[in-house]
Write an enzyme that holds these catalytic residues in place. Structure first.
Site, short mmCIF file in Angstrom:
data_model
loop_
_atom_site.label_atom_id
_atom_site.label_comp_id
_atom_site.label_asym_id
_atom_site.label_seq_id
_atom_site.Cartn_x
_atom_site.Cartn_y
_atom_site.Cartn_z
N ASP A 83 0.77 -1.28 -0.03
CA ASP A 83 -0.17 -0.02 0.08
C ASP A 83 0.63 1.20 -0.07
OD1 ASP A 83 -0.61 -0.25 3.62
OD2 ASP A 83 1.24 -0.40 2.45
N GLY A 86 4.20 3.27 4.65
CA GLY A 86 3.56 3.49 5.83
C GLY A 86 2.54 2.26 5.56
N HIS A 102 7.68 -11.28 1.93
CA HIS A 102 7.66 -10.09 0.99
C HIS A 102 7.59 -8.75 1.76
CE1 HIS A 102 5.28 -12.94 -1.92
NE2 HIS A 102 6.36 -13.31 -1.82
N GLU A 126 8.95 -11.02 10.30
CA GLU A 126 8.31 -11.87 9.18
C GLU A 126 8.71 -13.39 9.23
OE1 GLU A 126 6.01 -8.71 8.42
OE2 GLU A 126 5.91 -10.79 7.77
N HIS A 135 0.65 -13.61 15.30
CA HIS A 135 1.07 -12.28 15.91
C HIS A 135 0.77 -12.62 17.37
CE1 HIS A 135 0.32 -9.67 12.16
NE2 HIS A 135 1.87 -9.92 12.55
#
Lengths: 386, 78
Positions: A83, A86, A102, A126, A135
């Site tokens: 995106d 940020g 990625h 990651e 998480h």
């Protein structure tokens, strides 16, 4: 997760790597950081995890690896577009989905700096996903979802350590003394990783998977090869010779071993009665000198493979082998002739092995699975921890 | 159904992207109907996971947290 501080903790996605020696490659670098810096930071990020587990990470320049690292912009082919600066910084796939990581190349990746986004910390997070961690809701944990800015005194939180060791255990002791159950001298020259070919693979009635090669055998664990192997077949299955052609365990709990014109039947590791017997006696319709055998999960029948042909053996029907057999192995789309081994593994999949490679068979499509990396894959990497 | 303010649309997409609402909600034009309760519960779950006050409302602190740079993997995996 609880909703109070006491019950906050890590989360495991549910899959992990079966082998401990993992490989990775960086197949697409970021535009704004020297390659050498990226190599260094990525290596440091993997070392965070190898330092507290038995896992090792080896960088490769090309070819099949376990974890592929890429820096990408926007939509990059996995249906989860980045995106821009940020927002989402990076994402990774759990082991069952391939383990790749990625990174959004629109971010300003930096090293040892309060400016931009610290590559090492994000990469370490990651790779936690690549190894099977979800998480954590412990805010100070590396596996918390939010980036907390550059931390020059970065350390893993206890929650992260507990999580990864719940999956892979503690680092191996580095003492050079052979472990007490180490097999005696001559086993040392038995080698599975030189060409990763096997004579046969089978599951015991207890669901343990064994690999046979020559006079020796290895026990496969969830992760890799159990320590203290190889061992001599004749020591564990008294009366059974080496260089076995094929083996399977039938739903009666008996394990059948085939070699040349003969076969043996064991309950566990104890021979039942006077064996060997002739294959032509006990398995009418099945040829001698078979290549591989298994009990197929699709119908519970016994399949034998030899050269370019296969036979289906059904002990509950008369005759046990219909006269429409043998048929061509090419019916098993994508499976090669002259197999070494066939295995209906405890994860429900059917696997075929030949000369150090293996094929995962999709029972639904009745063909070798289409996956990335494609099959055949090197059996040494994915099965034997080579 | 009251039309959602811009802030709420972003919040719905965020909560869907990270596993608190059905994945289809990541598309604002999905026309996917959702009860207010479902939205409130999703906000509460996110606030609990992120260590915020659990109000069920899209308060300032919650909206700010949703803007923080983060990992793209869902917080809740099936």
């Amino acid at each position: 997760f609880g909703i109070d501080a006491r019950s906050k903790r890590y989360a495991l996605q549910g899959t992990r790597w079966r082998v401990k020696n993992l490989t990775y490659k960086i197949s697409k670098y970021p535009r704004n950081l020297p390659k050498a810096d990226v190599d260094m930071e990525i290596s440091k990020a993997f070392n965070i995890w190898s330092g507290i587990t038995p896992l090792t990470f080896t960088k490769k320049k090309s070819g099949p690896v376990h974890i592929e690292v890429r820096f990408e912009n926007g939509e990059h082919g996995d249906g989860d577009p980045f995106d821009g600066p940020g927002g989402t910084l990076a994402h990774a796939f759990f082991p069952v989905y391939g383990g790749d990581a990625h990174f959004d190349d629109a971010e300003r990746w930096t090293v040892n700096s309060y400016r931009g986004t610290n590559l090492f910390q994000v990469a370490a997070h990651e790779f936690g996903h690549s190894l099977g961690l979800s998480h954590s809701d412990v805010r100070a944990a590396l596996m918390a979802p939010f980036y907390r800015g550059y931390d020059p005194t970065f350390e893993l939180n206890d929650d992260d350590v507990d999580a990864i060791q719940a999956l892979y255990g503690l680092p191996k002791k580095t003492n050079n003394k052979p472990t007490p159950t180490e097999a005696p001298g001559e086993e040392e020259d038995a080698e599975l990783c030189n060409d990763a070919t096997v004579d046969t693979l089978f599951n015991s009635a207890e669901g343990v998977t064994y690999a046979f090669k020559g006079l020796h055998y290895w026990k496969l664990t969830e992760d890799s090869i159990a320590s203290g192997y190889p061992r001599l077949i004749s020591k564990s299955w008294p009366g059974l010779p080496g260089n076995i052609d094929a083996a399977f365990t039938y739903k009666n709990g008996r394990t059948y071993f085939f070699k040349g014109t003969q076969y043996w039947r064991y309950t566990g590791k104890k021979m039942d009665g006077d064996y060997p017997k002739q294959i032509s006696e006990g398995f009418t319709g099945i040829p001698n000198n078979i290549n591989a055998a298994m009990v197929w999960g699709g119908n519970g029948k016994i399949y034998f493979y030899k050269g370019s042909k296969f036979w289906r053996y059904d002990p509950t029907s008369k005759p046990p082998v219909k006269n429409s057999y043998p048929k061509d192995i090419s019916n098993w789309e994508g499976v090669p002739n002259d197999l070494d081994a066939a295995l209906h593994y405890t994860n429900g999949y059917t696997y075929f092995f030949k000369k150090g490679s293996y094929y995962r068979f999709n029972d639904r499509t009745f063909s070798v699975d289409v996956a990335d990396p494609p099959f055949p894959r090197p059996a040494g990497y994915w099965w034997f921890g080579c | 159904v009251p039309t959602l303010q811009d802030e709420s649309v972003k919040a719905v997409m965020y909560l869907a992207q990270f596993g608190y609402l059905p994945a289809q909600m990541t598309n604002p034009n999905s026309g996917h109907l959702m009860s207010q309760d479902a939205m409130t519960d999703a906000i509460k779950e996110f606030q609990a996971f992120a260590g915020l006050n659990i109000t069920g409302n899209l308060d300032k602190e919650t909206v700010e947290t949703m803007k923080l740079p983060r990992c793209g993997v869902k917080d809740k995996v099936g």
